[in-house]
Scaffold this motif. Structure first.
Motif, short mmCIF file in Angstrom:
data_model
loop_
_atom_site.label_atom_id
_atom_site.label_comp_id
_atom_site.label_asym_id
_atom_site.label_seq_id
_atom_site.Cartn_x
_atom_site.Cartn_y
_atom_site.Cartn_z
N THR A 292 0.84 -1.19 0.00
CA THR A 292 0.00 0.00 0.00
C THR A 292 0.88 1.24 0.00
OG1 THR A 292 -1.68 -1.16 1.31
CG2 THR A 292 -1.83 1.24 1.23
N PRO A 293 0.70 2.16 -0.95
CA PRO A 293 1.51 3.38 -0.94
C PRO A 293 1.17 4.26 0.25
CG PRO A 293 -0.19 3.51 -2.63
CD PRO A 293 -0.23 2.11 -2.09
N ALA A 294 2.16 4.97 0.75
CA ALA A 294 1.94 5.87 1.88
C ALA A 294 1.00 7.00 1.49
CB ALA A 294 3.27 6.44 2.35
N ASP A 295 0.07 7.33 2.38
CA ASP A 295 -0.84 8.45 2.10
C ASP A 295 -0.19 9.76 2.52
OD1 ASP A 295 -1.12 8.71 4.90
OD2 ASP A 295 -2.98 7.54 4.94
N LEU B 52 7.99 2.90 0.94
CA LEU B 52 7.13 4.08 0.97
C LEU B 52 6.07 4.03 -0.10
CD1 LEU B 52 6.91 6.82 2.52
CD2 LEU B 52 8.17 7.85 0.61
N ASP B 53 6.42 3.55 -1.29
CA ASP B 53 5.43 3.54 -2.39
C ASP B 53 4.64 2.24 -2.49
OD1 ASP B 53 7.06 1.68 -3.74
OD2 ASP B 53 8.02 3.21 -4.95
N GLY B 54 4.91 1.29 -1.58
CA GLY B 54 4.11 0.07 -1.53
C GLY B 54 4.49 -1.00 -2.53
N ARG C 191 0.81 2.79 10.24
CA ARG C 191 1.42 2.37 8.98
C ARG C 191 2.81 2.98 8.80
NH1 ARG C 191 -3.60 2.80 4.62
NH2 ARG C 191 -4.74 0.95 5.33
N ALA C 192 2.98 4.23 9.22
CA ALA C 192 4.29 4.86 9.12
C ALA C 192 5.30 4.14 10.00
CB ALA C 192 4.19 6.33 9.50
#
Length: 610
Positions: free
Chosen positions: A379-382, A401-403, A559-560
């Motif tokens: 999952t990419p970071a929001d 970071l980009d999943g 998530r971070a």
């Protein structure tokens, strides 16, 4: 099966002066605007159950009472006080003998309902909490529970308890008794919104029975609590038996209806897994939370399982799988370089191991919060995550970071050549070269060698396969199996190169993350920061998680944190079962509904004989 059920306990007594419950230098914060009293508190959102609810939705309120259940546990024990770091603690004290202020719902991410504290008052900013005690609450010796016991419990655990208690309870700036049944805690860190719930889960100890000067000593003297059971018999290292207290003060509370149905609960200890399984086969153990997929797939071909006297169930579970992995002790020079750690991740051949040893039943773990919305995997970071991580530009790998990051996969053969080639290139970049079939550091001449510490021989097959793969490129690793007491002692002091460990998780991770990943506990004996993580980005993400006021900010912070830990290559991620595998003798019954966190034995019962 030791993780099947439980852990926990405490004890002591001391006088209660207001100053004794307060850090000497802490100022007294101004009172916060109070909300009205309430029966429950949730970490985020509102509690599911209203005031006056009848029972938790995952129990059978009219479950029959009586009978006995025998459970199995691995290893041994020499201590009935698991609130200290010394000794090997016993199963069940915290769950059956020592009660917290409030009871946790297993069907909500993190919600507490009234128990010893029948109500709670918390301001909107959660800078303090007031607990209103139930005047009926009693210890099993008949002594009433008062504010003195609550303040005593906080003080002794803050000063002499395990590192997690010391870390949490030192965040209290002021603790005071407003009257005999009302206790107020004011927090030094108003940004930690979990603290009212952490205090709600604080075990309450009988101040009149415990000697504070001896609290940190191991003990085999039965402890006294306010819970539904008392300790009836202790055979050190072999078994412990709990019997139901007929005078239990809280038996009719909504949080207890349909629970604690057995008259007697016994834990028998086994040093070998095979002996424990044989005890279940022959009926000496009544229930087994199976954690061996080979046994689950092939081991239940015996008469009692074939004719239906034993029932097998795959029980769905909705909480995160957590992280099971081979843990690098980054305090050791051999694992100080993250390139070495990443290379070894490539050398673990999950696909072949899963097929050959575990009948393909496991799934690979890719996140510290696997199997939940909290996972960052794929999952990419929001935008929120990127904002949190912006001050730590080097803390997260671009592919994480980009999943797009994937845990290295093999072709399922025993060779794993592609990943081995990648691993060797990483090790070359880290300064290693192959000499006389051994991988050595070019500058120091030091060979790449380490020890994997194991608690039992059942780990040897998995670890042996990994050691064999390491040897193919010149890495010398050895497996050392030690007894459970020595194993725990070495873990407490971080005296290992690598271990296999599991950090369980919930849908509401919080202060326990400090105990696992924060720089502040990395060198403090007894923490669960076995990897030795000292990462400012991890510290900041935990702080953001604890300060989050809504679900969106909370999920992004978790998530971070996940991305920071994955980028640090602190463990070789292993695997997890897709469900709970539970086998039990047919004489046991359980509710139809299973809570989010999976089955819990305290809601089971013995079926009445027809």
């Amino acid at each position: 099966m030791k993780r099947l059920i439980f852990a926990g306990l405490m004890g002591l007594a001391t006088f209660l002066a207001p100053a004794a419950a307060r850090p000497e230098t802490a100022p007294t914060p101004a009172p916060a605007a109070e909300t009205s009293r309430t029966h429950a508190i949730s970490m985020h959102g509102e509690p599911d159950l209203p005031p006056g609810f009848a029972a938790f939705p995952y129990v059978a309120p009219d479950a029959p009472k009586g009978g006995r259940i025998t459970l199995g546990s691995s290893g041994s024990f020499d201590n009935l006080n698991p609130m200290i770091i010394r000794g090997e603690t016993v199963q069940g004290i915290r769950e059956f003998v020592i009660e917290p202020l409030m009871a946790r719902s297993l069907d909500e991410p993190f919600t507490l309902y009234g128990l010893i504290a029948r109500e709670i008052t918390v301001p909107e900013n959660r800078s303090e909490v007031t607990f209103h005690l139930d005047e009926r609450a009693r210890f099993s010796d008949g002594t009433p529970i008062t504010a003195k016991d609550v303040l005593f419990s906080h003080q002794i655990l803050r000063d002499k308890g395990r590192p997690n208690f010391r870390t949490y309870y030192r965040k209290v700036a002021k603790a005071e008794a407003l009257d005999d049944h009302t206790v107020r805690f004011v927090f030094a860190d108003a940004e930690d919104r979990e603290l009212p719930l952490i205090l709600g889960l604080m075990p309450i100890l009988p101040s009149h029975l415990i000697d504070p000067d001896r609290f940190e000593e191991t003990t085999l003297t039965p402890v006294v609590g306010s819970g539904p059971y008392r300790i009836a018999n202790v055979s050190p290292g072999r078994s412990i038996t709990y019997v139901r207290n007929p005078d239990y003060w809280g038996r009719d509370l909504p949080v207890n209806r349909g629970r604690f149905n057995f008259d007697e609960i016994r834990f028998d200890y086994y040093r070998e897994g095979s002996a424990q399984f044989e005890a279940f086969r022959t009926g000496n153990i009544d229930l087994r939370n199976e954690d061996d997929p080979a046994l689950w797939a092939k081991g239940y071909d015996f008469p009692a399982a074939r004719d239906g006297r034993i029932q097998r169930e795959e029980i769905a579970i909705a909480v995160p799988a957590g992280m099971t992995g081979l843990v690098f002790n980054t305090r050791r020079t051999v694992f100080a370089d993250p390139r070495v750690r990443e290379a070894l991740i490539h050398l673990f051949n999950f696909e072949w191991v899963n097929k050959s040893f575990f009948h393909g039943l496991y799934k690979r773990t890719e996140s510290y919060f696997e199997r939940s919305m909290l996972s960052s995997a794929r999952t990419p970071a929001d935008a929120r995550e990127r904002a949190l991580l912006a001050p730590f530009s080097d803390a997260v790998l671009p592919e994480i970071l980009d999943g797009t990051y994937r845990v290295p996969e093999s072709d399922g053969t025993p060779h794993n050549r592609t990943n081995a080639r990648s691993a060797y290139e990483m090790l070359e970049a880290a300064g290693y070269e192959l000499k006389n079939r051994r991988l050595v550091h070019r500058e120091t001449g030091r060979p790449l060698t380490f020890e994997i510490l194991a608690a039992n021989i059942s780990q040897e097959r998995l670890l042996g396969a990994f050691v064999s793969d390491l040897a193919k490129i010149g890495i010398s690793a050895r497996i050392r199996v030690v007894d459970s007491a020595q194993y725990q002692q070495r873990l407490r002091n971080y005296d290992f190169d690598m271990i296999q460990f599991t950090w369980p998780s919930s849908l509401s991770p919080g202060n326990e993350q400090l105990f696992r990943w924060s720089s502040g506990v990395a060198d403090e004996p007894g923490s669960f920061n076995y990897a030795g993580v000292k990462n400012p980005a991890a510290d900041a993400m935990i702080a953001a998680m604890l300060a989050a006021k809504d679900d969106e900010d909370f999920i992004s912070a978790v998530r971070a944190l996940d991305r920071v830990l994955l980028s640090g290559h602190y463990v070789i991620p292993l695997f997890h079962p897709p469900a709970q595998w539970v086998a039990s003798w047919k004489r046991l019954g359980h509710p139809e509904k299973t809570p989010l966190s999976g089955f819990n034995v305290d809601s089971w019962w013995v079926r009445p004989r027809n």
